[in-house]
Scaffold this active site. Sequence first.
Site, mmCIF file in Angstrom:
data_model
loop_
_atom_site.group_PDB
_atom_site.id
_atom_site.type_symbol
_atom_site.label_atom_id
_atom_site.label_comp_id
_atom_site.label_asym_id
_atom_site.label_seq_id
_atom_site.Cartn_x
_atom_site.Cartn_y
_atom_site.Cartn_z
ATOM 1 N N CYS A 1 0.828 -1.206 0.000
ATOM 2 C CA CYS A 1 0.000 0.000 0.000
ATOM 3 C C CYS A 1 0.865 1.261 0.000
ATOM 4 C CB CYS A 1 -0.928 -0.004 1.208
ATOM 5 S SG CYS A 1 -2.333 1.118 1.028
ATOM 6 N N ASP B 1 -6.165 -3.068 11.552
ATOM 7 C CA ASP B 1 -4.998 -2.204 11.661
ATOM 8 C C ASP B 1 -4.839 -1.738 13.104
ATOM 9 O OD1 ASP B 1 -2.816 -0.697 10.922
ATOM 10 O OD2 ASP B 1 -3.915 0.725 9.682
#
Length: 205
Positions: free
Chosen positions: A8, A127
Site C-alpha cells: 500500500c 490495523d
Amino acid sequence: MRTRVKICGITRSEDALAAARLGADAIGLVFYADSPRVVDATQAAEICASLPPFVSRVGLFVNADAEEVRGVMSDLPLDILQFHGEESAEFCRQFGRPYIKALRMHEQQDIHDAAAVYNDVAALLLDAYVADQLGGTGQTFDWERIPSDLSKPVVLAGGLRPDNVAEAISSVRPFAVDVSSGVEQDPGIKDIEKMAIFIKEVNRI
C-alpha cells in the site's frame, strides 16, 4: 492457501512494477490528502497503466464524500475500494464495487459485530489503533485479539515488516497481509530489497 500480499501507499510507477514483479497480489493507491502517501489523478493513472494483468488496483479513501469516490472510479481502473475512516456499510456498498473495510483495533472494537454490519464486505482489514492517525503508523497490535471464527476474510495490517510478517501469518493465518511503511525508505518511496524480503517471508509460511 497462500497468503496474499498488498503493498500500500504506492506513489511511483517503478515501485508498483517492482512490487508486481516480486509477486505482490495488489497495490494500494491512497486518495487521502492528509497522508504523506497521497497520489493525484495523474500519478495514479500512470501507476495503474504500469501494472501487468492480475495485479489488483486498490483505491484507499478516508471519510471521502461519494462524489469524490465516483470521480476517482471514473478516471481509474480500480478493482477494489478500501475505506479507512468511519464510513457506514450503506456508504461502502453504494458503488457496486468489491470493498474492504478497515477497522482500527482500539479496545472497544468488536470484530464480530463489524462483520455482521458490513455483511457484504470482501474482507476486513485490521490495523493498529493510534489516536489521530488513520493507518500507516508502523505500529502493531495484539494479534491474539483476532477471533479465529470470523465469517469474513481478514487482511492483517499494522506494523508489518520483513522481520515479523512470518510470525504474524503463523499467529493469525490471515487471507492477506497489507504493508506500507514497513517496506519503505521514505514515506511513499518503497525499498525494493525490503519488498523482496517481505514477500519471500510471506511465501515461506
